[in-house]
Design an enzyme around this catalytic site. Sequence first.
Site, PDB file in Angstrom:
ATOM      1  N   ASP A   9       0.869  -1.170   0.000  1.00  0.00           N
ATOM      2  CA  ASP A   9       0.000   0.000   0.000  1.00  0.00           C
ATOM      3  C   ASP A   9       0.916   1.234   0.000  1.00  0.00           C
ATOM      4  O   ASP A   9       2.134   1.112   0.101  1.00  0.00           O
ATOM      5  CB  ASP A   9      -0.892  -0.033   1.244  1.00  0.00           C
ATOM      6  CG  ASP A   9      -1.710   1.231   1.408  1.00  0.00           C
ATOM      7  OD1 ASP A   9      -2.374   1.635   0.433  1.00  0.00           O
ATOM      8  OD2 ASP A   9      -1.684   1.830   2.506  1.00  0.00           O
ATOM      9  N   LYS A  50     -10.790   6.532  -2.727  1.00  0.00           N
ATOM     10  CA  LYS A  50     -11.226   7.751  -2.044  1.00  0.00           C
ATOM     11  C   LYS A  50     -12.665   8.157  -2.394  1.00  0.00           C
ATOM     12  O   LYS A  50     -13.378   8.709  -1.561  1.00  0.00           O
ATOM     13  CB  LYS A  50     -10.260   8.902  -2.351  1.00  0.00           C
ATOM     14  CG  LYS A  50      -8.803   8.615  -1.991  1.00  0.00           C
ATOM     15  CD  LYS A  50      -8.650   8.217  -0.523  1.00  0.00           C
ATOM     16  CE  LYS A  50      -7.202   7.992  -0.153  1.00  0.00           C
ATOM     17  NZ  LYS A  50      -6.944   6.670   0.408  1.00  0.00           N
TER      18      LYS A  50
END
EC number: 3.11.1.1
Length: 265
Positions: A9, A50
């Site tokens: 990540d 997001k």
Amino acid sequence: MTIKAVIFDWAGTTIDYGSRAPIVAFQKAFANVGIQISEAEIRQDMGLDKYTHIHKIMDLPAIQNDWQARFQVLPTEDDCNQIFSNFKAILLSSLTEFGQLKPGMSAVIDYLTAHNISYGTTTGYDAEMLALVLPIAAKQGYRPAVNITSEQTGGVGRPAPAMLALAAEQLTVTDPTTVMKIGDSVNDILEGNNADAVSVGIIDGSNIMGLSELAFNALSPAEQAERRAHVTAAYQRAGADYILQSMAELPALLDQINQPVATDH
């Protein structure tokens, strides 16, 4: 078993100690329309793309109540789009500030290179956000071979395995059990598990920990131990295969997993 590829990540795992950049941007974007959101409300769904994350926040009962009290209506899709647009602008302007590699990453890069283990990333960033982060990371010696956003998987992000599967495919690794996924949120661990990869959670500087390096170092040893235990428990509940205090422990873990199996002659 041999680990052939490692998929990282970004924020909270390899850069941005404490995953601060998205938190600040989420809070500012909502504050700009008069809605206050807590770090806890944001962090519970970190790891999602997001845009999906904005919708998750908007669906929280407390946020819906605050929105209705302020605007006399519930939030709409247009409202979500407006906040996402504002969030993205704020995040893009701050990513360079939060782009420093986390402690231990430089040694990890050297180890992976020396052992011919390929590495890439999956992320909740979109392509435009990623385009800002990549050159900052590259200047510090971090150049993942592949970088997958949910735009490349038809909008399917974590905790689904699609991004991780695509990253492995692009690295020409066909057996998911030889892929290691390293992250700092519950959704990272779930992504790894859902892809049949080896899932690893990083404790220090993680989204779950939620503290800047300065704030963490200001804690007493007992408080640090308590915070680490909380993060460890969260990873255990999510089903992490391994939990590391910091990235500095990764080379030893890979040595342990990849050591040749002794055979009797």
